[in-house]
Motif scaffolding. Structure first.
Motif, PDB file in Angstrom:
ATOM      1  N   GLY A   8      44.948  17.897  40.931  1.00 35.35           N
ATOM      2  CA  GLY A   8      45.156  17.866  42.175  1.00 35.35           C
ATOM      3  C   GLY A   8      45.197  19.527  42.780  1.00 35.35           C
ATOM      4  O   GLY A   8      44.901  20.006  42.175  1.00 35.35           O
ATOM      5  N   PRO A   9      45.850  19.449  44.020  1.00 34.73           N
ATOM      6  CA  PRO A   9      46.038  20.841  44.571  1.00 34.73           C
ATOM      7  C   PRO A   9      46.713  21.739  43.695  1.00 34.73           C
ATOM      8  O   PRO A   9      46.326  23.036  43.625  1.00 34.73           O
ATOM      9  N   ALA A  10      47.543  21.307  42.763  1.00 36.28           N
ATOM     10  CA  ALA A  10      48.306  22.339  41.788  1.00 36.28           C
ATOM     11  C   ALA A  10      47.538  23.065  41.007  1.00 36.28           C
ATOM     12  O   ALA A  10      47.547  24.080  40.382  1.00 36.28           O
ATOM     13  N   SER A  11      46.288  22.248  40.618  1.00 36.15           N
ATOM     14  CA  SER A  11      45.299  22.942  39.689  1.00 36.15           C
ATOM     15  C   SER A  11      44.653  24.578  40.195  1.00 36.15           C
ATOM     16  O   SER A  11      44.294  24.962  39.666  1.00 36.15           O
ATOM     17  N   TYR A  12      45.137  24.444  41.321  1.00 39.42           N
ATOM     18  CA  TYR A  12      44.300  25.783  42.062  1.00 39.42           C
ATOM     19  C   TYR A  12      45.308  26.909  41.988  1.00 39.42           C
ATOM     20  O   TYR A  12      45.063  28.245  42.212  1.00 39.42           O
ATOM     21  N   PHE A  13      46.961  26.763  41.738  1.00 43.50           N
ATOM     22  CA  PHE A  13      47.793  27.643  41.625  1.00 43.50           C
ATOM     23  C   PHE A  13      47.695  28.791  40.762  1.00 43.50           C
ATOM     24  O   PHE A  13      47.744  30.002  41.069  1.00 43.50           O
ATOM     25  N   ALA A  57      43.623  27.514  50.482  1.00 41.98           N
ATOM     26  CA  ALA A  57      44.114  27.191  51.572  1.00 41.98           C
ATOM     27  C   ALA A  57      44.705  25.785  51.742  1.00 41.98           C
ATOM     28  O   ALA A  57      45.638  25.513  51.782  1.00 41.98           O
ATOM     29  N   ASN A  58      43.472  25.038  51.505  1.00 45.66           N
ATOM     30  CA  ASN A  58      43.735  23.696  51.778  1.00 45.66           C
ATOM     31  C   ASN A  58      44.483  22.965  50.576  1.00 45.66           C
ATOM     32  O   ASN A  58      45.349  22.297  51.074  1.00 45.66           O
ATOM     33  N   ALA A  59      44.381  23.753  49.377  1.00 53.01           N
ATOM     34  CA  ALA A  59      45.405  23.145  48.299  1.00 53.01           C
ATOM     35  C   ALA A  59      46.650  23.379  48.598  1.00 53.01           C
ATOM     36  O   ALA A  59      47.635  22.413  48.466  1.00 53.01           O
ATOM     37  N   LEU A  60      46.990  24.617  48.878  1.00 50.19           N
ATOM     38  CA  LEU A  60      48.410  25.175  49.110  1.00 50.19           C
ATOM     39  C   LEU A  60      48.925  24.217  50.140  1.00 50.19           C
ATOM     40  O   LEU A  60      50.332  23.925  50.035  1.00 50.19           O
TER      41      LEU A  60
END
Length: 72
Positions: A8-13, A57-60
């Protein structure tokens, strides 16, 4: 469990922190400063004012909004 792949989004962190040089908590605080803006408004702020790519930006924004919704 420690070796589970983050999804999910946290994979981008990790990439967000490496690319833009700020911890995720700072980015989340910045997103929250612009509440009650809508999702895409927040994404566009990160892109236009901070040079963040759309995916990051979208993930965050998605992660921050979801976490705040669960907390309330």
């Amino acid at each position: 469990m420690a070796n589970e792949k983050i999804k999910g989004p946290a994979s981008y962190f990790p990439s967000i922190e490496k690319t833009y040089g700020r911890p995720i908590a700072e980015w989340q605080d910045l997103v929250r400063l612009h509440y009650p803006a809508k999702h895409m408004e927040l994404v566009n702020i990160l892109k236009s004012e901070h040079g963040m790519g759309h995916g990051h930006a979208n993930a965050l924004v998605a992660y921050t909004l979801s976490a705040d919704e669960k907390a309330s």
